[in-house]
Design an enzyme around this catalytic site. Structure first.
Site, PDB file in Angstrom:
ATOM      1  N   SER A  13       0.856  -1.192   0.000  1.00  0.00           N
ATOM      2  CA  SER A  13       0.000   0.000   0.000  1.00  0.00           C
ATOM      3  C   SER A  13       0.894   1.246   0.000  1.00  0.00           C
ATOM      4  O   SER A  13       2.079   1.179   0.342  1.00  0.00           O
ATOM      5  CB  SER A  13      -0.903   0.017   1.234  1.00  0.00           C
ATOM      6  OG  SER A  13      -0.137   0.326   2.391  1.00  0.00           O
ATOM      7  N   LYS A  81       0.725   0.162  15.796  1.00  0.00           N
ATOM      8  CA  LYS A  81      -0.579  -0.219  16.361  1.00  0.00           C
ATOM      9  C   LYS A  81      -1.158  -1.479  15.707  1.00  0.00           C
ATOM     10  O   LYS A  81      -2.052  -2.101  16.241  1.00  0.00           O
ATOM     11  CB  LYS A  81      -1.570   0.937  16.290  1.00  0.00           C
ATOM     12  CG  LYS A  81      -2.028   1.345  14.915  1.00  0.00           C
ATOM     13  CD  LYS A  81      -3.020   2.506  15.007  1.00  0.00           C
ATOM     14  CE  LYS A  81      -3.345   3.119  13.676  1.00  0.00           C
ATOM     15  NZ  LYS A  81      -4.081   2.267  12.754  1.00  0.00           N
ATOM     16  N   ASP A  82      -0.625  -1.863  14.520  1.00  0.00           N
ATOM     17  CA  ASP A  82      -1.095  -3.079  13.844  1.00  0.00           C
ATOM     18  C   ASP A  82      -0.385  -4.342  14.321  1.00  0.00           C
ATOM     19  O   ASP A  82      -0.765  -5.449  13.945  1.00  0.00           O
ATOM     20  CB  ASP A  82      -0.861  -2.974  12.324  1.00  0.00           C
ATOM     21  CG  ASP A  82      -1.691  -1.876  11.680  1.00  0.00           C
ATOM     22  OD1 ASP A  82      -2.734  -1.504  12.263  1.00  0.00           O
ATOM     23  OD2 ASP A  82      -1.298  -1.388  10.603  1.00  0.00           O
ATOM     24  N   SER A 125     -12.603   0.090  13.137  1.00  0.00           N
ATOM     25  CA  SER A 125     -11.954  -0.128  14.433  1.00  0.00           C
ATOM     26  C   SER A 125     -12.982  -0.256  15.549  1.00  0.00           C
ATOM     27  O   SER A 125     -13.854   0.607  15.710  1.00  0.00           O
ATOM     28  CB  SER A 125     -11.015   1.056  14.714  1.00  0.00           C
ATOM     29  OG  SER A 125     -10.884   1.295  16.097  1.00  0.00           O
ATOM     30  N   ARG A 127     -12.395   0.096  18.676  1.00  0.00           N
ATOM     31  CA  ARG A 127     -12.127   1.183  19.636  1.00  0.00           C
ATOM     32  C   ARG A 127     -12.828   2.472  19.198  1.00  0.00           C
ATOM     33  O   ARG A 127     -13.534   3.107  19.981  1.00  0.00           O
ATOM     34  CB  ARG A 127     -10.607   1.417  19.741  1.00  0.00           C
ATOM     35  CG  ARG A 127     -10.207   2.652  20.550  1.00  0.00           C
ATOM     36  CD  ARG A 127      -8.709   2.928  20.431  1.00  0.00           C
ATOM     37  NE  ARG A 127      -8.314   3.164  19.048  1.00  0.00           N
ATOM     38  CZ  ARG A 127      -8.345   4.358  18.441  1.00  0.00           C
ATOM     39  NH1 ARG A 127      -8.741   5.416  19.102  1.00  0.00           N
ATOM     40  NH2 ARG A 127      -7.966   4.480  17.184  1.00  0.00           N
ATOM     41  N   ARG A 128     -12.640   2.839  17.924  1.00  0.00           N
ATOM     42  CA  ARG A 128     -13.257   4.082  17.434  1.00  0.00           C
ATOM     43  C   ARG A 128     -14.778   3.983  17.467  1.00  0.00           C
ATOM     44  O   ARG A 128     -15.466   4.936  17.822  1.00  0.00           O
ATOM     45  CB  ARG A 128     -12.767   4.387  16.015  1.00  0.00           C
ATOM     46  CG  ARG A 128     -11.313   4.830  15.968  1.00  0.00           C
ATOM     47  CD  ARG A 128     -10.802   4.936  14.544  1.00  0.00           C
ATOM     48  NE  ARG A 128      -9.401   5.344  14.512  1.00  0.00           N
ATOM     49  CZ  ARG A 128      -8.544   4.996  13.560  1.00  0.00           C
ATOM     50  NH1 ARG A 128      -8.940   4.223  12.560  1.00  0.00           N
ATOM     51  NH2 ARG A 128      -7.286   5.412  13.595  1.00  0.00           N
ATOM     52  N   ARG A 145     -13.248  -0.792   5.619  1.00  0.00           N
ATOM     53  CA  ARG A 145     -12.010  -1.571   5.524  1.00  0.00           C
ATOM     54  C   ARG A 145     -11.147  -1.101   4.369  1.00  0.00           C
ATOM     55  O   ARG A 145     -11.591  -0.378   3.502  1.00  0.00           O
ATOM     56  CB  ARG A 145     -12.355  -3.039   5.320  1.00  0.00           C
ATOM     57  CG  ARG A 145     -12.932  -3.742   6.540  1.00  0.00           C
ATOM     58  CD  ARG A 145     -11.874  -4.037   7.578  1.00  0.00           C
ATOM     59  NE  ARG A 145     -10.645  -4.521   6.961  1.00  0.00           N
ATOM     60  CZ  ARG A 145     -10.463  -5.740   6.462  1.00  0.00           C
ATOM     61  NH1 ARG A 145     -11.431  -6.620   6.520  1.00  0.00           N
ATOM     62  NH2 ARG A 145      -9.309  -6.081   5.928  1.00  0.00           N
ATOM     63  N   GLY A 146      -9.905  -1.601   4.338  1.00  0.00           N
ATOM     64  CA  GLY A 146      -8.988  -1.277   3.247  1.00  0.00           C
ATOM     65  C   GLY A 146      -7.879  -0.353   3.708  1.00  0.00           C
ATOM     66  O   GLY A 146      -7.883   0.121   4.840  1.00  0.00           O
ATOM     67  N   ARG A 151     -10.054   3.624   1.853  1.00  0.00           N
ATOM     68  CA  ARG A 151     -11.065   4.113   2.798  1.00  0.00           C
ATOM     69  C   ARG A 151     -11.498   5.544   2.464  1.00  0.00           C
ATOM     70  O   ARG A 151     -12.670   5.878   2.572  1.00  0.00           O
ATOM     71  CB  ARG A 151     -10.531   4.018   4.235  1.00  0.00           C
ATOM     72  CG  ARG A 151     -10.587   2.599   4.780  1.00  0.00           C
ATOM     73  CD  ARG A 151     -10.111   2.514   6.207  1.00  0.00           C
ATOM     74  NE  ARG A 151      -8.665   2.514   6.310  1.00  0.00           N
ATOM     75  CZ  ARG A 151      -7.984   3.104   7.294  1.00  0.00           C
ATOM     76  NH1 ARG A 151      -8.607   3.766   8.235  1.00  0.00           N
ATOM     77  NH2 ARG A 151      -6.672   3.025   7.319  1.00  0.00           N
ATOM     78  N   CYS A 236      -7.130 -11.203  22.563  1.00  0.00           N
ATOM     79  CA  CYS A 236      -8.366 -11.013  21.790  1.00  0.00           C
ATOM     80  C   CYS A 236      -8.497  -9.526  21.468  1.00  0.00           C
ATOM     81  O   CYS A 236      -7.931  -8.698  22.155  1.00  0.00           O
ATOM     82  CB  CYS A 236      -9.572 -11.516  22.592  1.00  0.00           C
ATOM     83  SG  CYS A 236     -10.767 -10.275  23.059  1.00  0.00           S
TER      84      CYS A 236
END
Length: 308
Positions: A13, A81-82, A125, A127-128, A145-146, A151, A236
């Site tokens: 990407s 973060k990934d 996400s 979280r978001r 997604r993407g 996005r 998880c």
């Protein structure tokens, strides 16, 4: 300088290439030879399923890990973060680069009236989604997604009011639009805005090269955030945010952490300021406090819901 060429593995990407080139330039400036090798990720291929349904937190990092273990590349560059908090055997964190902004932003279409009424927001996400619903319980949140370019295109082609992005990703590849607002109330993902470089633990030449790129303040803050994440979730996915900041005037660390229910109705928060000498266990102790104050039950409920 030894004549080994350091092969840098990356997803294909635009943002991943930007990250790989950033590391390449820093290594080249130190006199190292490098080569960039693009590897396609399963996460990029399977676009019709939310990430957490793929049952794996490290879908984007897994392909590069395999390429490294197979000896096709020497290092992998990731948005930190990934990256799962537990790395595969034989792979180590070799450098954390100086962090960019940690902010989440809302990219919108020029009209913010929907914030006071029934809006539709897009994000992939958990979280978001949970933080958004906590603040705007009457809004609809749809999955998105993407990679960042994909996005942004989806936002333009759908009738959503806005979508949430990490500011750092959009800034890095110069696609941050004029229509955005900073969501400074949204606690970021652990390690948001930071880039990490992974390598094989027995590759001393490469580890030595990468150690020169490491930014110690970012390394410490992201360690605290990821330790908080790891202690809470135990592998998880869950709606978890964390941010640690170093205050050099006081020589202290400010930490904020949050765990939410998937619908955003329950929110467990913690804030701490500790002396820098206490950083090693800060994430762990903060997570333990949240678990003791209802977090254990909430995590069990989240795991149950995600299994459905």
């Amino acid at each position: 300088m030894v004549n080994k060429t350091i092969r840098i593995g990356t997803r294909d990407s635009e943002l991943a290439f930007w990250q790989a080139h950033t590391v390449q330039k820093q290594l080249n400036d130190l006199g190292y030879k490098t080569e960039i090798i693009a590897v396609k990720s399963q996460g990029d291929i399977i676009l019709d399923k939310p990430l957490y349904e793929l049952g794996i937190t490290g879908i984007f990092t897994k392909t590069l890990d395999i390429a490294m273990i197979n000896g096709q590349v020497d290092i992998a560059v990731h948005s930190m973060k990934d990256v799962p908090t537990a790395l595969p055997i034989g792979i180590v964190q070799a450098a954390v680069l100086e962090r960019a902004t940690t902010l989440d932003i809302l990219v919108h279409k020029g009209n913010l009236d929907f914030l006071e009424s029934n809006g539709t927001i897009a994000t992939g996400s958990l979280r978001r989604q949970a933080l958004w619903w906590n603040k705007y319980p009457y809004h609809k949140v749809v999955d998105l997604r993407g990679n960042v370019n994909t996005r942004m295109q989806k936002l333009q082609h759908n009738n959503w009011d806005g979508a949430v992005f990490a500011a750092a990703g959009l800034e890095r590849i110069n696609i941050k639009p004029e229509n955005f607002i900073n969501l400074d109330w949204m606690i970021p993902a652990p390690a948001q805005g930071a880039m990490v470089v992974l390598a094989m633990e027995d590759d001393n030449f490469t580890l030595d090269a990468l150690s020169q790129l490491n930014h110690i303040e970012t390394e410490i803050c992201t360690y605290i955030e990821r330790q908080f994440l790891k202690t809470l979730e135990g592998g998880c996915t869950a709606p978890i945010g964390a941010i640690a900041r170093y205050n050099e005037n006081e020589d202290t660390i400010n930490f904020e952490g949050v765990l939410l229910s998937i619908d955003g109705k329950q929110k467990l928060e913690i804030e701490k300021v500790v002396d820098i000498s206490e950083w090693k266990k800060l994430g762990f102790h903060s997570a333990q406090e949240i678990l003791a104050n209802g977090g254990t039950e909430l995590m069990a409920e989240i795991k149950k819901q995600l299994k459905k």
